[in-house]
Write a protein that holds these residues in place. Sequence first.
Motif, PDB file in Angstrom:
ATOM      1  N   ALA A 133       0.908  -1.077  -0.093  1.00  0.00           N
ATOM      2  CA  ALA A 133      -0.038   0.063   0.074  1.00  0.00           C
ATOM      3  C   ALA A 133       0.830   1.116   0.049  1.00  0.00           C
ATOM      4  CB  ALA A 133      -0.961   0.030   1.276  1.00  0.00           C
ATOM      5  N   ASP A 134       2.046   1.153   0.534  1.00  0.00           N
ATOM      6  CA  ASP A 134       2.956   2.363   0.747  1.00  0.00           C
ATOM      7  C   ASP A 134       3.560   2.720  -0.616  1.00  0.00           C
ATOM      8  OD1 ASP A 134       4.765   0.519   0.616  1.00  0.00           O
ATOM      9  OD2 ASP A 134       5.578   0.923   2.598  1.00  0.00           O
ATOM     10  N   GLU A 135       3.300   1.856  -1.740  1.00  0.00           N
ATOM     11  CA  GLU A 135       3.904   1.957  -3.154  1.00  0.00           C
ATOM     12  C   GLU A 135       2.725   2.652  -4.053  1.00  0.00           C
ATOM     13  OE1 GLU A 135       6.014  -0.878  -4.536  1.00  0.00           O
ATOM     14  OE2 GLU A 135       7.342  -1.162  -2.971  1.00  0.00           O
ATOM     15  N   ILE A 136       1.552   2.921  -3.368  1.00  0.00           N
ATOM     16  CA  ILE A 136       0.617   3.363  -4.287  1.00  0.00           C
ATOM     17  C   ILE A 136       0.819   4.925  -4.239  1.00  0.00           C
ATOM     18  CG2 ILE A 136      -1.986   3.526  -4.794  1.00  0.00           C
ATOM     19  CD1 ILE A 136      -0.761   0.543  -4.657  1.00  0.00           C
ATOM     20  N   PRO A 137       0.491   5.430  -5.713  1.00  0.00           N
ATOM     21  CA  PRO A 137       0.808   6.914  -5.916  1.00  0.00           C
ATOM     22  C   PRO A 137      -0.521   7.510  -5.017  1.00  0.00           C
ATOM     23  CG  PRO A 137      -0.153   6.116  -7.842  1.00  0.00           C
ATOM     24  CD  PRO A 137       0.238   4.724  -7.082  1.00  0.00           C
ATOM     25  N   VAL A 138       0.061   8.592  -4.668  1.00  0.00           N
ATOM     26  CA  VAL A 138      -0.913   9.766  -4.181  1.00  0.00           C
ATOM     27  C   VAL A 138      -0.817  11.110  -4.902  1.00  0.00           C
ATOM     28  CG1 VAL A 138      -1.631  10.804  -2.120  1.00  0.00           C
ATOM     29  CG2 VAL A 138      -0.670   8.698  -1.945  1.00  0.00           C
ATOM     30  N   PRO A 139      -2.012  11.660  -5.502  1.00  0.00           N
ATOM     31  CA  PRO A 139      -3.267  10.795  -5.667  1.00  0.00           C
ATOM     32  C   PRO A 139      -3.366   9.630  -6.532  1.00  0.00           C
ATOM     33  CG  PRO A 139      -3.301  12.800  -6.857  1.00  0.00           C
ATOM     34  CD  PRO A 139      -2.036  12.682  -6.002  1.00  0.00           C
ATOM     35  N   VAL A 140      -4.256   8.704  -6.275  1.00  0.00           N
ATOM     36  CA  VAL A 140      -4.433   7.380  -7.621  1.00  0.00           C
ATOM     37  C   VAL A 140      -5.087   8.178  -8.650  1.00  0.00           C
ATOM     38  CG1 VAL A 140      -5.304   5.505  -7.892  1.00  0.00           C
ATOM     39  CG2 VAL A 140      -4.583   5.940  -5.754  1.00  0.00           C
TER      40      VAL A 140
END
Length: 443
Positions: free
Chosen positions: A277-284
């Motif tokens: 989860a910590d590798e998911i871009p913000v914002p998606v």
Amino acid sequence: MKNIKLFALLFLSPFSPVLASVYYVAVNGDNANTGSIGKPFATIQKAQEMVSPGDTVYIRGGIYRMSETRIAKKERLFASVTYLDKSGLPGKRINYWAYQDEKPVFDYADVKPANYRVIAFNVYGSFIHIKGLEVIGVQVTIKNHTQSECFENHGSDNIYEMLSMHDGMAIGFYLLSGSNNLVLNCDAYRNFDNFSENGRGGNTDGFGCHPSQGSKGNIFRGCRAWFNSDDGYDVINSHESTTFENCWAFYNGFSSDFKSAGDGNGFKGGGYGKRPADEIPVPVPRTTVRFCLAVHNKASGFYSNHHINGSDWFNNTAYRNGINFNMLNRLKDNITDVPGYDHKMRNNLGYKGGKEVQNLDAARCDLSHNYFDMNLQATDDDFLSLDETQLTAPRQADGSLPNISLMKLKPQSKFVDKGIDIGYPYKGLAPDLGCFELGNASK
């Protein structure tokens, strides 16, 4: 008087026009030549050494049988046969164009460097326009999870136009980085990796766009993907949004004799696989799919693919897919699958799917004027034609999609004028549902 003339010459010379150069590449060329039409080069790689912004390289027709001796660069696991890293400038693109009405075909059947991922054209330059090339036979040489590519993009402001990528093991077009690129009127078909991972073909998409952070504004327009062993269009692991418009996907996930292969989605709209989860871009990012057609793809026609955000789905038509619209999402933990949320869907139309709409949390989405939320059921009589053979008809002279009647609405169809205005041209009292507006076979 001499001083006046000298002053005038010095004053004018910086403003004198610099004429763009033209070079030629031909099957019977030689890289020792000058690159003229009478003495062409043998390779595009040699032509790149000579070009400057604004120049054009014309590629003559014929079959270019590529060999491993043509590999321009080997780096890590990648073998780039043609490596284009010289950039043009705004208003001065470097053009690599098929010459007039001739058809240059690049055949990579003999390019099999052991333990390398093959990239036929690896483009790191920007402000480049590649037009009218055909790429066939790109190989895969690694047995485990891997892939090869016909065209791979890392530059920005490039145009890929009227390219045909087929009958190989590779992904047709693949983008990892770069902004404001346009993939226009390109075809990717009959690509099947039957070598790696026990020949399942599970990594061979027609078009893959997986932009890194900051790689914005990439558009696919007027493209077709069919009989690719995995998906037609895939944007998994994207850090920025991608737009697909007026594109077609059909028969993906099948071999050309309709044997089951890889995933088989027409438009795969996101997701991050098994990433932490910590590798998911913000914002998606949100994917935009509009005015697109998905026909008889093995799995889903339009698929959210466990995405951790909604996407925009406007005026799309799905016909005879395993699931016509599959909006499956995932929570921010990237573990828990849930019905799709935050999708914005307008004017979509589906017919004869194995299932019509699945995994959609209507209460958490912005839905309006779609066939499923209006409780409108299609019949054969709503359409001018259900003849799928039209999908592979030749393109028009300018490269645009063929003018077909498949899934085009009859004047008396219940879906005419049943849409809502979302800012695109339409005829009649309101937009029609689906990708074809009545009176236009392709928008």
